[in-house]
Design an enzyme around this catalytic site. Sequence first.
Site, PDB file in Angstrom:
ATOM      1  N   CYS A   1      81.136 147.617 147.235  1.00 28.15           N
ATOM      2  CA  CYS A   1      82.250 147.887 148.146  1.00 28.15           C
ATOM      3  C   CYS A   1      83.134 149.035 147.673  1.00 28.15           C
ATOM      4  CB  CYS A   1      83.084 146.625 148.336  1.00 28.15           C
ATOM      5  SG  CYS A   1      82.208 145.293 149.178  1.00 28.15           S
TER       6      CYS A   1
ATOM      7  N   LYS B   1      87.974 147.302 157.184  1.00 25.34           N
ATOM      8  CA  LYS B   1      87.214 146.906 155.998  1.00 25.34           C
ATOM      9  C   LYS B   1      87.131 148.051 154.995  1.00 25.34           C
ATOM     10  CE  LYS B   1      84.455 145.285 152.977  1.00 25.34           C
ATOM     11  NZ  LYS B   1      83.643 144.130 152.796  1.00 25.34           N
TER      12      LYS B   1
END
Length: 421
Positions: A256, A202
């Site tokens: 993110c 991720k």
Amino acid sequence: MKICIMGQGYIGLPTAALFAKNECDVLGVDVNPEMVDNLNNGKVHIEEPGIVEAIQSALEKKHYKASLTPEEADAFIITVPTPYIKENWSCDLSYVISACESILPFIKKGNVIIIESTIAPMSTDEVIKPIFEEKYVIGEDIFLAHCPERVLPGQIMEELVNNNRIVGGITEKCAEKASDVYRTFVKGEIILTEAKTAELSKCMENTFRDVNIALANELAKIGAEIGVNALDVIEMANKHPRVNLHSPGPGVGGHCLAIDPYFIYAKAPEVAKIIKLARDTNNSMPGFVVETTGKILDKYDKEAEKIAILGVAYKGNTDDDRESPAYNIIAGLESAGYKIEICDPHIEKENFKTLEESVKDASIAIILSDHNQFKDIDYNILIDNMKTPILFDTKNITKKENIPESLIFYNYGNIYELNNL
């Protein structure tokens, strides 16, 4: 199946809506009392296609309720924020730890516990697992896994269903049990692995994008420095079948891309040099925008007092302004003595203005969000209301050939002209 989801933000609430839509009983837990009350009354705090209808339908069918405290459930999903600690760039796990500790009194054997929050590699093994293994054998009594979200704001409800999901278990059995939970609504491929691999995967997905954006941003600076249209370079280079240069912008925002690369860097700072340099490059862009704005005003309006900011959301057509570079740009312009008026049609704040109000008597309007409203902007509103009609498009969403002659226009393609003053 009963699902308890800790955190009702940009990921937790859509996830809750989709489980509820698929006949699960969902408890959405958040620490914000006003948010909890609003959700129980069908008032949704995030702008996302389909989310309002899904939550209101779930409430009517009694498949969803919001609460300040967790309850017993079959599966617990943690979706709380994970900021970074600026002193050492490491992942701040305090919210995750607090959420895990808060569900401890409600856990029973057979439960599945899933961490969706983006976390640094090894966090599940080294920090989260010890919270539970004092009372339970992981992989036998309860099942612990990390399953990072991989969605795009504005398409979250669709992508949660159709995107592939990575499920990283502490043990193989943990991964299998967690994948069974997601099969409730996920149509994409579910990939089973170990927790630390899922964590690094991720973080690297977002780091890959951050590094490539940094390359485009550096190209914009190079073009401005040496007198070349950087946007033309990108368009031509991308004609190559194996090249896909990104578009430069005012910086990188969101929870993110602007944060996750630091989690990797903090784990291996001696070798993660490209990652850190990319972060530094993208972090420099707000300063570059402020500097370029100053050059434009030095050329056309040295007495400028007011600047209009068009958009503060980091992602177009959303209300998501987390870690938005727009706020650093605004702070830089205010420090330079300018009065700032902000227009963002997707964000409701008391001090935000309409387009006409924000550009009234302004010497320059700066596009910082790629909202559709700014792609199709009525240039006459700028020309008729601004002191000096100048548009600086840092998102490169307007076409120069459509700009009327009476509007001065800059984007990353022609800012090199300012160095010839």
